[in-house]
Scaffold this motif. Structure first.
Motif, PDB file in Angstrom:
ATOM      1  N   PHE A 354      50.006  34.237  19.059  1.00 25.09           N
ATOM      2  CA  PHE A 354      49.675  35.608  19.459  1.00 25.09           C
ATOM      3  C   PHE A 354      50.916  36.496  19.503  1.00 25.09           C
ATOM      4  N   VAL A 355      51.733  36.371  18.459  1.00 22.03           N
ATOM      5  CA  VAL A 355      52.950  37.182  18.357  1.00 22.03           C
ATOM      6  C   VAL A 355      52.544  38.636  18.125  1.00 22.03           C
ATOM      7  N   GLY A 356      53.122  39.529  18.906  1.00 20.68           N
ATOM      8  CA  GLY A 356      52.828  40.953  18.759  1.00 20.68           C
ATOM      9  C   GLY A 356      51.623  41.420  19.552  1.00 20.68           C
ATOM     10  N   PHE A 357      50.886  40.487  20.160  1.00 20.51           N
ATOM     11  CA  PHE A 357      49.738  40.874  20.983  1.00 20.51           C
ATOM     12  C   PHE A 357      50.206  41.270  22.378  1.00 20.51           C
ATOM     13  N   ARG A 358      49.437  42.110  22.994  1.00 22.55           N
ATOM     14  CA  ARG A 358      49.729  42.552  24.358  1.00 22.55           C
ATOM     15  C   ARG A 358      48.540  42.273  25.256  1.00 22.55           C
ATOM     16  N   GLU A 359      48.831  42.178  26.536  1.00 25.22           N
ATOM     17  CA  GLU A 359      47.792  41.937  27.534  1.00 25.22           C
ATOM     18  C   GLU A 359      48.131  42.733  28.777  1.00 25.22           C
ATOM     19  N   GLY A 360      47.112  43.301  29.378  1.00 27.12           N
ATOM     20  CA  GLY A 360      47.332  44.050  30.596  1.00 27.12           C
ATOM     21  C   GLY A 360      47.707  43.139  31.752  1.00 27.12           C
ATOM     22  N   LYS A 361      48.198  43.729  32.820  1.00 24.22           N
ATOM     23  CA  LYS A 361      48.605  42.956  33.993  1.00 24.22           C
ATOM     24  C   LYS A 361      47.384  42.315  34.636  1.00 24.22           C
ATOM     25  N   ILE A 362      47.488  41.004  34.851  1.00 30.85           N
ATOM     26  CA  ILE A 362      46.387  40.256  35.470  1.00 30.85           C
ATOM     27  C   ILE A 362      46.493  40.400  36.975  1.00 30.85           C
ATOM     28  N   LYS A 363      45.441  40.906  37.586  1.00 28.07           N
ATOM     29  CA  LYS A 363      45.406  41.094  39.040  1.00 28.07           C
ATOM     30  C   LYS A 363      44.138  40.497  39.641  1.00 28.07           C
ATOM     31  N   PHE A 364      43.533  39.556  38.907  1.00 30.20           N
ATOM     32  CA  PHE A 364      42.299  38.938  39.391  1.00 30.20           C
ATOM     33  C   PHE A 364      42.477  37.429  39.451  1.00 30.20           C
ATOM     34  N   LEU A 365      41.609  36.792  40.210  1.00 31.88           N
ATOM     35  CA  LEU A 365      41.659  35.342  40.385  1.00 31.88           C
ATOM     36  C   LEU A 365      41.417  34.629  39.063  1.00 31.88           C
ATOM     37  N   PRO A 366      41.887  33.401  38.930  1.00 34.10           N
ATOM     38  CA  PRO A 366      41.591  32.650  37.709  1.00 34.10           C
ATOM     39  C   PRO A 366      40.105  32.646  37.403  1.00 34.10           C
ATOM     40  N   SER A 367      39.786  32.733  36.125  1.00 33.03           N
ATOM     41  CA  SER A 367      38.375  32.804  35.719  1.00 33.03           C
ATOM     42  C   SER A 367      37.739  31.433  35.567  1.00 33.03           C
ATOM     43  N   TYR A 368      38.529  30.359  35.774  1.00 27.60           N
ATOM     44  CA  TYR A 368      38.055  28.997  35.517  1.00 27.60           C
ATOM     45  C   TYR A 368      38.768  28.063  36.485  1.00 27.60           C
ATOM     46  N   LYS A 369      38.174  27.028  37.077  1.00 26.85           N
ATOM     47  CA  LYS A 369      36.799  26.610  36.889  1.00 26.85           C
ATOM     48  C   LYS A 369      36.156  26.527  38.256  1.00 26.85           C
ATOM     49  N   TYR A 370      34.892  27.023  38.371  1.00 27.98           N
ATOM     50  CA  TYR A 370      34.180  27.103  39.630  1.00 27.98           C
ATOM     51  C   TYR A 370      32.952  26.193  39.602  1.00 27.98           C
ATOM     52  N   ASP A 371      32.494  25.857  40.809  1.00 27.86           N
ATOM     53  CA  ASP A 371      31.192  25.197  40.901  1.00 27.86           C
ATOM     54  C   ASP A 371      30.119  26.219  40.574  1.00 27.86           C
ATOM     55  N   ILE A 372      29.227  25.825  39.671  1.00 33.13           N
ATOM     56  CA  ILE A 372      28.147  26.738  39.292  1.00 33.13           C
ATOM     57  C   ILE A 372      27.302  27.065  40.518  1.00 33.13           C
ATOM     58  N   GLY A 373      26.985  28.340  40.658  1.00 37.82           N
ATOM     59  CA  GLY A 373      26.188  28.799  41.792  1.00 37.82           C
ATOM     60  C   GLY A 373      27.024  29.255  42.965  1.00 37.82           C
ATOM     61  N   THR A 374      28.344  29.206  42.839  1.00 38.79           N
ATOM     62  CA  THR A 374      29.212  29.646  43.935  1.00 38.79           C
ATOM     63  C   THR A 374      30.110  30.768  43.464  1.00 38.79           C
ATOM     64  N   ILE A 375      30.577  31.559  44.432  1.00 36.23           N
ATOM     65  CA  ILE A 375      31.442  32.688  44.119  1.00 36.23           C
ATOM     66  C   ILE A 375      32.903  32.265  44.103  1.00 36.23           C
ATOM     67  N   GLY A 376      33.301  31.455  45.045  1.00 37.03           N
ATOM     68  CA  GLY A 376      34.729  31.165  45.177  1.00 37.03           C
ATOM     69  C   GLY A 376      35.041  29.717  45.467  1.00 37.03           C
ATOM     70  N   ARG A 377      34.242  28.799  44.973  1.00 37.83           N
ATOM     71  CA  ARG A 377      34.535  27.383  45.212  1.00 37.83           C
ATOM     72  C   ARG A 377      34.981  26.740  43.902  1.00 37.83           C
ATOM     73  N   TRP A 378      36.222  26.219  43.921  1.00 33.70           N
ATOM     74  CA  TRP A 378      36.755  25.595  42.722  1.00 33.70           C
ATOM     75  C   TRP A 378      35.958  24.351  42.359  1.00 33.70           C
ATOM     76  N   ASP A 379      36.149  23.923  41.115  1.00 34.88           N
ATOM     77  CA  ASP A 379      35.472  22.743  40.583  1.00 34.88           C
ATOM     78  C   ASP A 379      35.647  21.556  41.535  1.00 34.88           C
ATOM     79  N   SER A 380      34.514  21.019  42.026  1.00 35.54           N
ATOM     80  CA  SER A 380      34.567  19.945  43.012  1.00 35.54           C
ATOM     81  C   SER A 380      34.075  18.618  42.458  1.00 35.54           C
ATOM     82  N   ASN A 381      33.835  18.550  41.127  1.00 37.72           N
ATOM     83  CA  ASN A 381      33.379  17.261  40.605  1.00 37.72           C
ATOM     84  C   ASN A 381      34.565  16.325  40.424  1.00 37.72           C
TER      85      ASN A 381
END
Length: 937
Positions: A354-381
């Protein structure tokens, strides 16, 4: 007679050099090139907003129902003109991954079920604002990329092309498997900007960074799009060797995009211990609220982007650890620290991906990986995947980075001072970038550091600039139907776009300049439109006078070379209206053009070459006999008008207007209309002159045209069967075309006369009308047998081309099922009465009675055909059997042949099947159905 002379020289004009002269064979290319060279005169800056959303749905059932909760944020996506930041999203980009289970082998080894993409497209269509149009939708196994465009912007979007690149494990005959890879869409906006959108799913697993780099490189290298359309204008970027517009002939890749937006599940991970990441982020994890499936609205934003949260207060920050002794309890500082160990940032820094690509400043929580059906619980398997920013949205503006480097900005100086930087070009400064530092570890966050303005990439050139500004970049934390959170970003984009009115003005100016050049060095040709005695005449117009259905008329144009040099002439072609690729026509379908007389024909060119003094003729023949043309003319949707362009090679084009007056016809009309024509109105033609819209009450159970033709036929056939004749030697005459005696031009002209009588409600015994279209040297005395034969053909033609038919195609399934079953056939007749206009049922019943009598008449036996008996009353074995033809080529009773033939032609004429042609079995069913109602024969 009309004489059109093409002049030769223009005194006092300096002729261009041979290299500059626009030769006829490439005049369109010359025009396009000149208009293109003046593009800066008709380009204006245009500004649109694009919202990009990327989501790995993990093949979860029902995830598509969440789209309406988060894809569109009316508060952010739409702001009125009164607002300081007025906007309206012009393009929604929805990039999905794992719409099917990509770990299941059968999903990437077999046919892709279109129901998957159609389901998602339907839910996305419901989510975007009303009126937005899906201009592109492309799937590669689990990848699905959809582009929705606003109704205002959609007309400006052209050259839509899609592409897929598989990079998954294993190689098939068609390339790499599609369980991993990329999907791309290329749009051209405003005839200038090439926008490419890429949705990807790169290799998984934390230790697979090199494979992810390879996947991205393969997508960039192998993804290609169709050539852009020929009207593409592009930009004059003022660079050496830049053509601006190379369209219509080359396959394009990602690198040809002016703006490239790349999103998806890039799968790059954070290279830190799982436990440390979870512990550092735990104070900022939101409390689980009811998921989006519970009916509550999603909150499409990260904790930083949101206002005061409605979940519980975060606990106190964890005590400093040995690994992170100076941790500061702010989410932004924690994210910045973690991103120092992000694989994508490292690969970009090392120029490996991704040479030459740009990305905006990340100010949000990681998008991966959560328990399905939960808002803020990390992968518990058991696997307990490490939280990471796998889902990203990147961009690149072609030329922007190189332009910045050429300007010698502070980027190179800053790179030597700080190991890790994010560079943002501000909107209000051309001189320097604001530098935002990311620490190597979770050191205390420095709040006094200058905050970057919204990231922007700009490429400037003489006629304007291409710019992309990221308005926001966030995740939708409350979406719980997948183990990934959707990531969204809004972009503001601006670029020079074509203004059609201004382009048309430039085109007209260039055309005048070219016309002035074309006036030079031309051959001298005189074109004469021959006048026809008795016809109305207008100078310069080829007038065909009154034009009737199926009437053939000819006109002649004389072309003479009155100059001193040879002249090549031919008609200019245009694309076939039928859409046949590569096929051109010189006139409308109902007009034929043919050269004749002196001169030499141009090989393969369809024209003539005339030497000085030579003359040739152009014969124009008109015959309007196709149903679609007649119906369009009857309804006033088309006129008998055309303009032929006669090209004199290296000379001036001559325009030949074609005109004619269409006379209304009953051919191709509907029963509902025909039963309203009153007696004495002059038939359909006279009625339409005073009642153009065809309104009025129903006056008859069946059209007068039908009565007129059937009564004429019955009247004369009753007399004919009294004597032996063609009806007895040719079973089925006059309704079977293989029994007809009248043919060629005589039949065509007589049919025109029959139609004239039918359309004007005149008696069919009027010989003057029947022969009015005969040539002067034709035999005009008619025999009744000729008229009967032609009237029978016209009747079948009239029935077969009724607008809805007698038995419409909607009834065909019932007809087919009924066949020879009397009870079901009668139910079909009842349906004709109840569900359609009564005229259909009335005409059908009337025709069955007519057919019964016709079969009876034509099956009559003559005395010469009756079996002879010996004096003792015994039938001789050598005597012909009753009802059998006396000649040896047929051994089927004549009445059987007659009945079968009559049923076949009338079943074909009055019973419609959707799609047109009937199979042999269809014809048998239709005949059996009709036979039910004439079974008394």
């Amino acid at each position: 007679m009309t004489s059109i002379t093409v002049p030769s020289d223009a005194v006092g004009f300096n002729l261009p050099s041979p290299a500059a002269y626009p030769h006829q064979q490439d005049i369109h290319t010359y025009l396009s090139t000149q208009v293109l060279s003046r593009r800066n005169e008709y380009l204006q800056q245009k500004r649109i907003w694009i919202k990009v959303a990327s989501w790995n749905v993990a093949a979860c059932d029902g995830a598509e129902r969440d789209l309406e909760e988060w894809l569109v944020d009316h508060q952010k996506d739409f702001k009125s003109e009164g607002d300081e930041d007025a906007r309206e999203v012009g393009i929604y980009v929805l990039a999905l991954q794992e719409v099917v289970d990509v770990t299941a082998t059968e999903n990437f080894m077999t046919y892709m079920d279109p129901k998957i993409s159609l389901k998602w497209e339907a839910h996305a269509q419901a989510a975007v604002p009303t009126g937005y149009i899906c201009r592109a939708s492309k799937q590669l196994i689990g990848l699905l990329l959809m582009v929705f465009v606003s109704p205002d912007l959609s007309p400006l979007v052209t050259s839509v092309s899609t592409a897929v690149v598989g990079t998954g494990v294993g190689v098939r005959a068609t390339g790499f498997m599609g369980n991993k890879g990329g999907v791309g869409v290329r749009l051209v906006i405003g005839e200038t900007l090439k926008l490419v959108l890429v949705d990807c799913h790169l290799a998984a697993f934390a230790n697979n960074t090199e494979r992810r780099n390879w996947d991205a490189g393969e997508i960039s290298k192998r993804m290609s799009f169709d050539p852009v359309e020929k009207n593409f204008v592009g930009f004059d970027k003022g660079e050496k060797g830049d053509q601006g517009n190379v369209s219509g002939n080359t396959i394009e890749g990602i690198e040809d995009a002016d703006i490239l937006l790349w999103c998806g599940d890039l799968n790059y991970r954070v290279e830190l211990p799982n436990e440390d990441i979870r512990r550092l982020l735990s104070p900022y994890m939101p409390k689980d609220l009811p998921s989006t499936h519970a009916g509550g609205p999603s909150t499409p934003g990260s904790p930083i982007d949101q206002g005061p949260r409605e979940f519980e207060e975060p606990p106190l920050p964890p005590p400093p650890s040995e690994i992170h002794p100076d941790a500061i309890p702010t989410l932004e500082g924690t994210i910045d620290s973690l991103l120092n160990h992000d694989q994508l940032y490292k690969q970009q820094k090392d120029a490996k991906a991704f040479v030459g690509f740009r990305e905006g400043k990340i100010k949000f929580l990681p998008s991966y990986k959560y328990d399905i059906g939960t808002i803020g619980r990390w992968d518990s398997n058991v696997k307990a995947r490490t939280p990471s920013w796998c889902d990203r949205i990147l961009w690149k503006v072609k030329g922007a980075e190189a332009q910045e480097a050429r300007r010698g900005r502070a980027r190179s100086r800053g790179m030597s001072i700080l190991k890790d930087e994010v560079l943002f070009e501000t909107e209000d400064s051309d001189e320097e970038d604001i530098v935002v530092s990311r620490a190597d570890s979770a050191v205390p966050h420095v709040p006094s550091a200058p905050q970057a303005k919204i990231p922007t990439s700009i490429f400037r050139f003489p006629s304007g600039e291409i710019g992309l500004r990221q308005v926001y970049y966030t995740s939708c934390q409350t979406v719980t139907s997948s183990d990934h959170k959707p990531v969204v970003s809004m972009f503001e984009m601006w670029f020079p776009s074509v203004v059609p009115e201004m382009k048309a003005k430039v085109h007209a100016e260039v055309a005048r300049e070219v016309d002035k050049m074309e006036n030079e060095r031309r051959p001298v040709v005189t074109v004469v439109v021959d006048q026809v005695d008795g016809e109305e005449y207008e100078e310069g117009v080829v007038n065909f006078g009154e034009v009737r259905y199926n009437q053939t008329k000819s006109r002649s144009v004389t072309v003479a070379n009155t100059g001193t040099a040879g002249a090549k002439i031919k008609f200019v072609g245009r694309p076939s209206p039928g859409g046949d690729e590569g096929k051109e026509v010189v006139a409308k379908d109902w007009l034929k053009v043919q050269f004749s007389g002196g001169g030499a024909k141009i090989k393969g060119g369809g024209g003539m070459e005339l030497q000085p003094g030579e003359v040739c003729n152009i014969v124009l023949t008109m015959s309007i006999n196709k149903l679609e043309h007649v119906q369009s003319l009857n309804e006033g949707e088309e006129t008998v008008m055309d303009v032929l362009v006669l090209r004199i090679v290296e000379g001036r084009d001559v325009f030949l207007p074609i005109e004619g007056e269409w006379l209304q016809s009953g051919f191709g009309r509907g029963l509902k209309e025909l039963v309203r024509i009153p007696e004495g109105a002059g038939g359909i033609r006279g009625w339409k002159e005073v009642n153009a819209k065809g309104k009025g009450e129903v006056l008859y159970s069946a059209p007068r045209e039908l009565y007129k033709m059937t009564e004429y036929l019955l009247k004369h056939l009753r007399e004919m069967v009294k004597e032996e004749g063609r009806w007895s030697s040719e079973p089925g005459w006059p309704f079977l075309d293989n029994t007809w005696a009248v043919g060629g031009e005589r039949r065509e002209n007589l049919a025109v006369g029959v139609w004239e009588c039918v359309d004007r409600d005149l008696e069919l015994d009027d010989d003057a009308t029947l022969t009015f279209s005969f040539d002067e040297d034709d035999e005009k005395s008619l025999q009744t047998i000729e008229v009967v034969e032609v009237v029978a053909g016209v009747l079948l033609q009239w029935l077969q081309n009724l607008k809805e038919g007698v038995v419409p195609h909607d009834i065909w399934p019932d007809v087919y099922n009924a066949g020879a079953n009397k009870e079901l056939a009668e139910q079909v007749l009842d349906k004709l009465f109840t569900s359609l206009s009564p005229a259909h049922a009335n005409v059908f019943v009337y025709l069955t009675g007519f057919i019964m009598e016709i079969i009876s008449l034509l099956s009559s036996a003559l005395p010469s055909q009756l079996p002879s008996k010996d004096p003792n009353g015994v039938i001789s074995p050598l005597s012909p059997i009753q009802g059998v033809l006396p000649f040896g080529r047929l051994r089927i009773p004549r009445d059987v042949i007659v009945k079968r033939g009559i049923l076949e032609v009338f079943a074909e004429a009055i019973i419609r099947k959707e799609g047109g042609n009937k199979t042999a079995e269809d014809k048998r069913k239709a005949m059996a159905f009709l036979e039910v109602f004439v079974s008394d024969i």
